[in-house]
Scaffold this active site. Structure first.
Site: not given
Ligand code: DON
Length: 571
Positions: A383, A454
């Site tokens: 992310t 999320s």
């Molecule tokens: O929305 C969420 O919580 C996840 N899809 C976030 C994914 C994420 O942070 C991956 N990164 N390192």
């Protein structure tokens, strides 16, 4: 320009003698073929911190050209979609928490939604077993992308024409930019997946290895961005881009259809706001668990003198672990898209309830997730995060994602962008952990049109009603605990902003019942925690936290995490 640059890290590359000639564009003064990473800056007029130097620089140029923080945040996110394709995106979604110059707090939800053809057990076979990796890789993993709708919704508060904000991204895609070492390595790591999950080979596939300083040109993506520039939101959700997405779905037996795209809307929601020791904390409400988890964790420590316990001591880490455990147990049971499931938010953050949750807290020994369950309610690794601030008083925290690194690994043929694998954030079977080990049940079960729960936690902390800390990070389920630790590191432990960002982090999420720690965590503390009965697990980097702190003299101190190419710019 008065600035203090504390660190210059790696200096990148000159690929041939190319220079830019993008007059009138925010790219005019930026050279995508030669740039450096700057970890910290103190700006007087504005600051941007994001996962990539080119994206941060684009944001600051937009500020200099008269844009406000909303303009800069939109341009930065669009630039990230080009220069940081593993998480920066137009095929994913995200959340924005903002504070406007006139003091209004905003929470914008542009999270992906399950397609109309999605249903509860879509990742299970007839015997109820998981269908291997279908929620993570390939066409069936994607929710309806929300980013483009989100950026147009954010533009309501911007000053400049959207065309100007998207232009730097178009030019970066069309004319190219050089890869950092991390990016080259990351592309090399996904070659097999790219070949497996695409029938039209994307530009990221290379028969020889990617190297630091290689130029990446993305013509298809440039054309998609131009359609968005020329036709607005419809340039993505309808017409040629929609056709390319639906054709891609057909090639890979996906379910995303024209109506899903046309009907997608970004939603402004009431931000989740609470008080902590006189500070106001504004976070994201459902369908992100971030705001509520942060509220629960901070309230459970508020009266327990965290600061006196000392940073990274066994006492403070144990207390924070136990509040993390309890908050995440509630996440698994109660949290999901509140448009579809009645999430008992006010009960979950009620002061008496949280005190009750801590009744069985014992500061001398490890709690157990077999014993500590979700509370009783008396009624029914990629992310990316960016922060922007301007001198008008607008402050913005955006966390956006494709979920996993490069999302579903499927690039829309002819359109050049990765689709997300956000469907995996639903609870695909009660009690079965997702990519981040999170479990869930009914509250977060799949349903058509529903948004998956999320952990993303874009957050703004206000002091005397003015922005004080703007913060967020990637990291899946570790996000709320990283944001929690960063804020209390500054407020309670009195750490500097860099220390709050760079010091090793730890994470407990109820299940698995383990404290995960980054390397270089104090050995003595770990030994004492083990003695108390805690299981300890090692973790690679936890998050890539970005912070802007507003200093007493009103200047903006922006710090990018040293766990990546993260970069702070300002002026
Ligand atoms: O929305 C969420 O919580 C996840 N899809 C976030 C994914 C994420 O942070 C991956 N990164 N390192």
């Amino acid at each position: 320009m008065k600035k203090i640059c504390c660190f210059f890290w790696v200096i990148f590359f000159v690929a041939g003698c190319k220079t830019t000639s993008h007059t009138n564009s925010a790219l005019a003064d930026i050279n995508p073929f030669q740039f450096s990473v700057q970890k910290k800056i103190i700006g007087e007029n504005g600051a941007v911190v994001s996962a990539h130097p080119l994206a941060s620089k684009v944001g600051v140029e937009i500020l200099k050209q008269g844009g406000n923080a909303f303009d800069a945040a939109i341009a930065t996110q669009l630039a990230l979609a080009v220069v940081y394709p593993n998480a920066g995106n137009i095929g994913g979604g995200g959340f924005m928490v903002a504070r406007t110059a006139d003091g209004k707090l905003l929470a914008l939800d542009y999270r992906e939604a399950a397609p109309g053809k999605a249903y509860r057990d879509m990742y299970l076979d007839s015997a109820g077993n998981l269908l291997n990796d279908k929620s993570v890789n390939g066409h069936l993993a994607s929710g309806v992308p929300g980013t483009v709708a989100g950026l147009f919704a954010a533009a309501k508060y911007a000053k400049l024409d959207f065309k100007k904000l998207i232009q730097p991204a178009i030019e970066l895609a069309e004319k190219g930019f050089v890869l950092t070492g991390r990016e080259a390595e990351s592309f090399n790591g996904i070659q097999n997946d790219l070949k497996k999950f695409n029938s039209v080979m994307p530009v990221f596939v290379k028969e020889t290895v990617w190297k630091t300083g290689d130029t990446l040109i993305q013509k298809d993506l440039a054309n998609t961005l131009m359609r968005i520039r020329d036709s607005g939101q419809k340039g993505f959700y309808e017409g040629e881009t929609a056709k390319l997405m639906v054709e891609e779905m057909k090639r890979g037996n996906g379910i995303l259809g024209y109506d899903d795209l046309k009907n997608y809307t970004a939603k402004y929601r009431e931000p989740h706001v609470f008080n902590y020791k006189g500070y106001t904390v504004a976070g994201m409400p459902m369908p992100s668990s971030g705001g509520v988890l942060l509220h629960q964790m901070m309230k459970m420590v508020e009266k327990r003198n965290l600061g006196n316990l000392g940073f990274h001591t066994v006492q403070s880490v144990q207390l924070m672990t136990e509040v993390e455990r309890r908050a995440y147990a509630d996440r698994a049971e109660y949290m999901g898209d509140a448009d579809f499931y009645k999430v008992p938010v006010s009960k979950l953050v009620d002061d008496n309830y949280l005190e009750e949750r801590m009744k069985d807290y014992d500061s001398t020994k490890a709690g157990s997730s077999a014993v500590i369950k979700p509370g009783k309610i008396k009624e029914s690794e990629q992310t990316t995060h960016l922060n922007v601030i301007d001198k008008e008083g607008n402050a913005i925290a955006i966390t956006t994602t494709l979920n996993n690194s490069y999302g579903s690994k499927t690039v829309v043929g002819g359109a050049g962008f990765f689709l997300n694998d956000e469907m995996d954030d639903f609870s695909i079977k009660p009690g079965v952990p997702n990519l981040y080990g999170a479990v869930g049940g009914e509250a977060n079960a799949i349903a058509a049109g529903k948004r998956m729960l999320s952990s993303m936690t874009p957050t703004i902390v206000l002091k005397d009603n003015k922005p004080f800390i703007v913060v967020g990070t990637p990291g899946g389920t570790t996000i709320p605990t990283s944001v929690f630790q960063t804020i209390v590191s500054i407020i309670d432990f009195g750490l500097s902003t860099e220390e709050a960002v760079y010091k090793p982090k730890f994470h407990h999420q109820w299940l698995p019942d383990k404290i995960f720690v980054e390397k270089n965590f104090p050995e003595q503390t770990l030994a004492a925690l083990k003695k108390m009965g805690y299981a300890i697990g090692d973790r690679e980097a936890i998050g890539r936290t970005e912070v802007i702190k507003i200093l007493p003299d009103g200047k903006f101190e922006a710090v990018g995490d040293n766990r990546g190419d993260d970069d702070a710019e300002g002026w």
